[in-house]
Write a protein that holds these residues in place. Structure first.
Motif, PDB file in Angstrom:
ATOM      1  N   ASN A 269       0.824  -1.206   0.000  1.00 41.08           N
ATOM      2  CA  ASN A 269       0.000   0.000   0.000  1.00 41.08           C
ATOM      3  C   ASN A 269       0.859   1.258   0.000  1.00 41.08           C
ATOM      4  N   ALA A 270       0.235   2.371  -0.305  1.00 44.24           N
ATOM      5  CA  ALA A 270       0.941   3.649  -0.403  1.00 44.24           C
ATOM      6  C   ALA A 270       1.505   4.061   0.954  1.00 44.24           C
ATOM      7  N   LYS A 271       2.618   4.756   0.910  1.00 41.77           N
ATOM      8  CA  LYS A 271       3.294   5.193   2.131  1.00 41.77           C
ATOM      9  C   LYS A 271       2.386   6.071   2.980  1.00 41.77           C
ATOM     10  N   GLU A 272       1.657   6.981   2.332  1.00 40.97           N
ATOM     11  CA  GLU A 272       0.790   7.905   3.078  1.00 40.97           C
ATOM     12  C   GLU A 272      -0.295   7.154   3.839  1.00 40.97           C
ATOM     13  N   SER A 273      -0.820   6.076   3.253  1.00 38.76           N
ATOM     14  CA  SER A 273      -1.902   5.334   3.902  1.00 38.76           C
ATOM     15  C   SER A 273      -1.398   4.462   5.050  1.00 38.76           C
ATOM     16  N   GLY A 311      -1.012  -9.093   4.193  1.00 37.74           N
ATOM     17  CA  GLY A 311      -1.938  -8.023   3.873  1.00 37.74           C
ATOM     18  C   GLY A 311      -1.791  -6.844   4.815  1.00 37.74           C
ATOM     19  N   SER A 312      -2.684  -5.884   4.676  1.00 34.52           N
ATOM     20  CA  SER A 312      -2.593  -4.653   5.469  1.00 34.52           C
ATOM     21  C   SER A 312      -2.654  -4.930   6.966  1.00 34.52           C
ATOM     22  N   ALA A 313      -3.574  -5.813   7.371  1.00 32.77           N
ATOM     23  CA  ALA A 313      -3.720  -6.099   8.797  1.00 32.77           C
ATOM     24  C   ALA A 313      -2.441  -6.719   9.356  1.00 32.77           C
ATOM     25  N   PHE A 314      -1.818  -7.616   8.573  1.00 31.64           N
ATOM     26  CA  PHE A 314      -0.574  -8.250   9.027  1.00 31.64           C
ATOM     27  C   PHE A 314       0.542  -7.215   9.140  1.00 31.64           C
ATOM     28  N   ILE A 315       0.638  -6.336   8.148  1.00 30.91           N
ATOM     29  CA  ILE A 315       1.686  -5.297   8.162  1.00 30.91           C
ATOM     30  C   ILE A 315       1.537  -4.420   9.404  1.00 30.91           C
ATOM     31  N   TRP A 316       0.318  -4.019   9.694  1.00 27.32           N
ATOM     32  CA  TRP A 316       0.078  -3.172  10.865  1.00 27.32           C
ATOM     33  C   TRP A 316       0.422  -3.910  12.159  1.00 27.32           C
ATOM     34  N   GLU A 317      -0.025  -5.159  12.249  1.00 26.26           N
ATOM     35  CA  GLU A 317       0.218  -5.940  13.465  1.00 26.26           C
ATOM     36  C   GLU A 317       1.713  -6.111  13.727  1.00 26.26           C
ATOM     37  N   MET A 318       2.458  -6.499  12.687  1.00 28.73           N
ATOM     38  CA  MET A 318       3.892  -6.718  12.858  1.00 28.73           C
ATOM     39  C   MET A 318       4.630  -5.408  13.109  1.00 28.73           C
ATOM     40  N   SER A 319       4.211  -4.343  12.440  1.00 23.81           N
ATOM     41  CA  SER A 319       4.864  -3.049  12.624  1.00 23.81           C
ATOM     42  C   SER A 319       4.659  -2.528  14.034  1.00 23.81           C
ATOM     43  N   ASP A 320       3.464  -2.719  14.571  1.00 30.25           N
ATOM     44  CA  ASP A 320       3.210  -2.294  15.943  1.00 30.25           C
ATOM     45  C   ASP A 320       3.989  -3.156  16.935  1.00 30.25           C
ATOM     46  N   LYS A 321       4.035  -4.434  16.681  1.00 31.87           N
ATOM     47  CA  LYS A 321       4.729  -5.351  17.591  1.00 31.87           C
ATOM     48  C   LYS A 321       6.216  -5.048  17.676  1.00 31.87           C
ATOM     49  N   HIS A 322       6.835  -4.748  16.523  1.00 35.05           N
ATOM     50  CA  HIS A 322       8.283  -4.539  16.479  1.00 35.05           C
ATOM     51  C   HIS A 322       8.647  -3.054  16.363  1.00 35.05           C
ATOM     52  N   GLN A 323       7.643  -2.166  16.420  1.00 34.72           N
ATOM     53  CA  GLN A 323       7.867  -0.724  16.322  1.00 34.72           C
ATOM     54  C   GLN A 323       8.636  -0.369  15.048  1.00 34.72           C
ATOM     55  N   LEU A 324       8.036  -0.760  13.916  1.00 31.83           N
ATOM     56  CA  LEU A 324       8.640  -0.531  12.617  1.00 31.83           C
ATOM     57  C   LEU A 324       7.835   0.475  11.820  1.00 31.83           C
ATOM     58  N   CYS A 325       8.488   1.108  10.858  1.00 23.91           N
ATOM     59  CA  CYS A 325       7.773   1.884   9.849  1.00 23.91           C
ATOM     60  C   CYS A 325       7.042   0.888   8.950  1.00 23.91           C
ATOM     61  N   PRO A 326       5.718   0.943   8.870  1.00 22.98           N
ATOM     62  CA  PRO A 326       4.980  -0.054   8.076  1.00 22.98           C
ATOM     63  C   PRO A 326       5.380  -0.080   6.603  1.00 22.98           C
ATOM     64  N   PHE A 327       5.655   1.088   6.044  1.00 27.68           N
ATOM     65  CA  PHE A 327       5.992   1.117   4.621  1.00 27.68           C
ATOM     66  C   PHE A 327       7.375   0.532   4.369  1.00 27.68           C
ATOM     67  N   GLU A 328       8.343   0.914   5.179  1.00 27.53           N
ATOM     68  CA  GLU A 328       9.699   0.379   4.992  1.00 27.53           C
ATOM     69  C   GLU A 328       9.725  -1.120   5.238  1.00 27.53           C
ATOM     70  N   PHE A 329       8.939  -1.587   6.195  1.00 31.18           N
ATOM     71  CA  PHE A 329       8.815  -3.023   6.438  1.00 31.18           C
ATOM     72  C   PHE A 329       8.183  -3.706   5.231  1.00 31.18           C
ATOM     73  N   ASP A 343       0.042  -1.019  -6.794  1.00 35.42           N
ATOM     74  CA  ASP A 343      -0.329  -0.038  -7.800  1.00 35.42           C
ATOM     75  C   ASP A 343       0.677  -0.041  -8.954  1.00 35.42           C
ATOM     76  N   TYR A 344       0.214   0.463 -10.115  1.00 36.53           N
ATOM     77  CA  TYR A 344       1.089   0.611 -11.283  1.00 36.53           C
ATOM     78  C   TYR A 344       2.401   1.330 -10.936  1.00 36.53           C
ATOM     79  N   ASN A 345       2.306   2.305 -10.043  1.00 35.97           N
ATOM     80  CA  ASN A 345       3.457   3.171  -9.756  1.00 35.97           C
ATOM     81  C   ASN A 345       4.725   2.393  -9.438  1.00 35.97           C
ATOM     82  N   TYR A 346       4.573   1.299  -8.694  1.00 30.54           N
ATOM     83  CA  TYR A 346       5.749   0.603  -8.189  1.00 30.54           C
ATOM     84  C   TYR A 346       6.532  -0.128  -9.278  1.00 30.54           C
ATOM     85  N   ALA A 347       5.947  -0.236 -10.462  1.00 32.89           N
ATOM     86  CA  ALA A 347       6.679  -0.818 -11.586  1.00 32.89           C
ATOM     87  C   ALA A 347       7.039   0.214 -12.635  1.00 32.89           C
TER      88      ALA A 347
END
Length: 756
Positions: A269-273, A311-329, A343-347
């Motif tokens: 997902n997008a960094k802003e989101s 997915g998004s829920a997993f990214i959030w859960e792991m980022s909160d658990k390990h105190q990570l930036c969700p996008f960089e993770f 999204d198309y942008n990433y390619a």
């Protein structure tokens, strides 16, 4: 596992174990300075530059090959000297950074192994952009010390890679026996799957028209996964234009996982989101997750290997658990994922493209959904724009925060003086000014700085591309339209799309509305050797009644068209009160016809799309069609959020009226695009206006029939549908039945619905 060879660069090997702990902003200026510093130092030295070294052996049952190039190598000395060059910080360092020293140490080990040496001299040199040395550190390393340092780096890297390879083995075993995810193929679905597999195996592109109901997600994903298991590709990117389109692909993956598939699938997902901070400031001084992120990330990555769907829920859960930036993770997960949905942008976006993936791995496959959206999106990615009003507004805010004597305020003032300029001017000062302004913006925070930096980088990159491909760009300065500013407009995305996809392991571009296929193949960067495939609708043609009422809806005739358009819409709705949507070419036209409808039938159950609706408002709009059987007449715009990617099956939508042919607004930018397309591909009007317009029409029309049991009426209100150029773009299941009066609309619709 012993048959596989693990190839890694010296930089990547060192970077796996030794790295800066924090997330820091990436400075393009510093990167350029670093390249210049390397070159300047190498040119003034008598030592050999960029000498290649390779080491290959087996460790823990895995064949490993390490390679890299020494910045400088002086074999005239005894022992020889290996020099690692780095750009000097403002304050000269008092000791070499560990990651810099260890890169040179790896080269020392490889050199001793190759030449049978007992020792080498390792030198880490920090230099200015001009090549002037600010600090140098020279140390002699014997063979035993080099061996120990190298193996300390190699062992954890190999252990991690063996974990990943074990997953690949399990994944490929599961793919060998994975059945098609449904009991049987739909009509022509098997043919599409075969064509997709062929494109991947031959490293070609495939362009396919796949109407609703052909099962496009399974038809492209299943053969791509089979190719993945056979080693024909290493990673699959499922690219979409909208977030809602990712759901279908994820559902197919979930279905296959339930049938025994083993793989890692990431939704990016997008960094802003993803950013959890109130203000997105990617710096350890302001974001606690940025500080020490890379120290905590390895444990999270190891833990992620036990989960298949990221997915998004997993990214959030792991980022909160390990105190990570969700996008960089997410980006780190992207490197080890088998399938990435994004999204198309990433390619395709020059500034957003995942260079860490696309520049290091050629065996990639792209599955491009709703590919009719890509040309316009690609043109936006390749273009850039800035206005003086935008710069002045930001300068005003920065002045309040930092003062008018600050470097940021002064840099903004200096850059504003460069704009606007006459077309055809020398834009070198503008490019230099962009670099200077970006440097200044990095010295202090002002709200909105991320958006300004993005716009400046896009503008600078677009200016560079425009100088390299003059025919495919136009630089525009229109003081009246933009209140002063500069726009670099891409006029032909095909060369860029060709370049991005030409070395990949297959690209499948598919959509229900990719007509005309031969023209869209050219526009999407394809070649004559790339296959085209057009599938018919799998639904019974008699389930859709298409009525055509000639009506002049051109802008000059808008006022006179309002009443007949409203009467025609009302006639179709009244013939069978249920769920219906009328699509318009603009909000202004929608509102004008809406007022006439309210005058004709004050109690009409209207549900009207508004500009800029948030997610909650969109859900509420769709609920009127999905939650009950009460009649509703929706008024929406063509090409909007409710005309594409919305599923309204069964009685949720039984009639659609489309007013106009969806042509983009006639303006200078589109006319320039038309002229360039006429030169490059012929039929400039088609590429700039007719094709994108009809793509919007057909997407809206596709909302009606969503399953084999759906039935509905499509009403086309425009005289241009009788023209051959427009009829040629209609799929075979849309057969025009001309009506010449309002009464005919009512009678035809009633007869059709009476057959239910």
């Amino acid at each position: 596992m012993s048959e596989q060879t693990l190839q890694v660069s010296v930089r990547a090997l060192v970077g796996f174990s030794v790295f800066p702990p924090d997330i820091l902003p990436i400075s393009r200026s510093l990167m350029e300075q670093g390249r210049d510093a390397h070159l300047a130092r190498q040119q003034e030295s008598l030592a050999r530059s960029e000498a290649m070294l390779t080491w290959a052996q087996t460790m823990d049952g895995l064949a490993v090959r390490v390679s890299g190039r020494m910045d400088l190598f002086d074999d005239s000395k005894s022992p020889p000297v290996i020099e690692e060059i780095k750009l000097s910080p403002i304050e000269a360092p008092t000791a070499p950074a560990p990651e810099h020293l260890l890169q040179a140490v790896c080269y020392g080990f490889m050199l001793c192994e190759r030449d049978g040496l007992d020792s080498v001299d390792i030198k880490v040199c920090y230099v200015t952009r001009e090549g002037q040395i600010t600090a140098a550190f020279l140390e002699r390393f014997d063979k035993a010390r080099l061996d120990a340092a190298f193996l300390d780096l190699l062992r954890p890297y190999v252990a991690w890679q063996k974990r990943l390879l074990a997953h690949v083995t399990a994944r490929d075993d599961s793919l060998r026996t994975l059945p098609f995810p449904y009991a049987a193929y739909r009509p022509r679905q098997r043919e599409m799957a075969k064509q997709a597999y062929t494109a991947i195996s031959r490293k070609r592109r495939l362009f396919a028209v796949m109407p609703t109901g052909t099962g496009k997600s399974a038809a492209v994903l299943y053969p791509a996964l089979k190719a993945l298991g056979q080693g024909l590709t290493k990673k699959i990117f499922c690219l979409t234009a909208r977030g809602t389109q990712r759901i279908a692909m994820q559902q197919e993956i979930d279905r296959m996982i339930a049938q025994g598939l083993r793989l890692h699938a990431l939704t990016l997902n997008a960094k802003e989101s993803l950013c959890p901070m109130e203000q997105m400031r990617c710096h350890p001084d302001y974001c606690p997750r940025a500080k020490g992120h890379y120290l905590r990330q390895p444990d999270a990555l190891m833990e992620a290997l036990s989960t298949q769907v990221w997915g998004s829920a997993f990214i959030w859960e792991m980022s909160d658990k390990h105190q990570l930036c969700p996008f960089e993770f997410s980006l780190a997960l992207c490197e080890i994922a088998d399938v990435v949905i994004c999204d198309y942008n990433y390619a395709f976006h020059p500034q957003v493209r995942l260079t860490r993936i696309f520049d290091s791995l050629r065996k990639l496959t792209l599955l491009v959904d709703e590919a009719h959206n890509l040309p316009d999106r690609a043109r936006d990615m390749l273009s850039g724009s800035i206005t003086i009003s935008q710069l002045r507004a930001f300068r005003r805010e920065s002045g309040k925060l930092h003062g008018r004597t600050s470097g940021i305020y002064k840099a903004l003032s200096q850059f504003i003086k460069l704009l606007p300029q006459e077309e055809g001017a020398d834009y070198t000062p503008v490019q230099t000014g962009i670099t200077s302004l970006l440097d200044a913006l990095g010295t202090g925070y002002t709200p909105g700085v991320m958006h300004l930096v993005r716009d400046l980088v896009s503008l600078g990159s677009a200016l560079t591309r425009a100088q390299e491909a003059l025919d495919d760009y136009v630089i525009m300065n229109d003081a009246e339209a933009t209140k002063g500013g500069l726009t670099v407009l891409n006029l032909n995305p095909a060369p860029h799309l060709f370049e991005v996809t030409r070395r990949l392991s297959g690209c499948v571009f598919y959509s229900a509305t990719l007509q005309p296929l031969s023209a869209m193949r050219l526009l999407l960067g394809g070649e004559m050797e790339d296959a085209c495939l057009s599938l018919p609708s799998p639904f019974p043609e008699e389930h859709l009644l298409t009525l055509h009422m000639p009506l002049n809806t051109r802008y000059a005739a808008r006022e006179t068209s309002l009443m007949p358009a409203a009467q025609a819409i009302l006639a179709l709705f009244s013939a069978h009160p249920g769920k219906m949507i009328a699509y318009f070419p603009s909000f202004a036209y929608l509102r004008a016809v809406g007022e006439v409808l309210e005058g004709l039938a004050p109690d009409l159950p209207l549900n009207i799309q508004q500009p800029g609706m948030d997610e909650g408002s969109r859900i509420q709009f769709l609920d009127a069609f999905l939650q009950d059987d009460a009649p509703v007449l929706g008024l929406c715009v063509l090409g909007g959020v409710f005309s594409e990617g919305v599923d309204l099956p069964g009685k949720a939508l039984t009639a659609v009226a489309i007013i106009g042919v969806g042509l983009p607004q006639v303006n200078e930018q589109n006319n320039r695009y038309r002229a360039r397309m006429e030169e490059a591909m012929g039929d400039g009007f088609g590429f700039a206006y007719r094709y994108p317009g009809m793509h919007k029409v057909l997407q809206a029309a596709g909302r009606i029939i969503r399953s084999e049991t759906d039935r509905g009426v499509l009403l086309l209100l425009d005289d241009r549908y009788a023209q051959a150029d427009y009829q040629a773009l209609l799929p075979s299941h849309i057969t025009l039945n001309r009506v010449s009066s309002i009464e005919e609309i009512t009678q035809s619709a009633r007869r059709f619905f009476a057959q239910d």
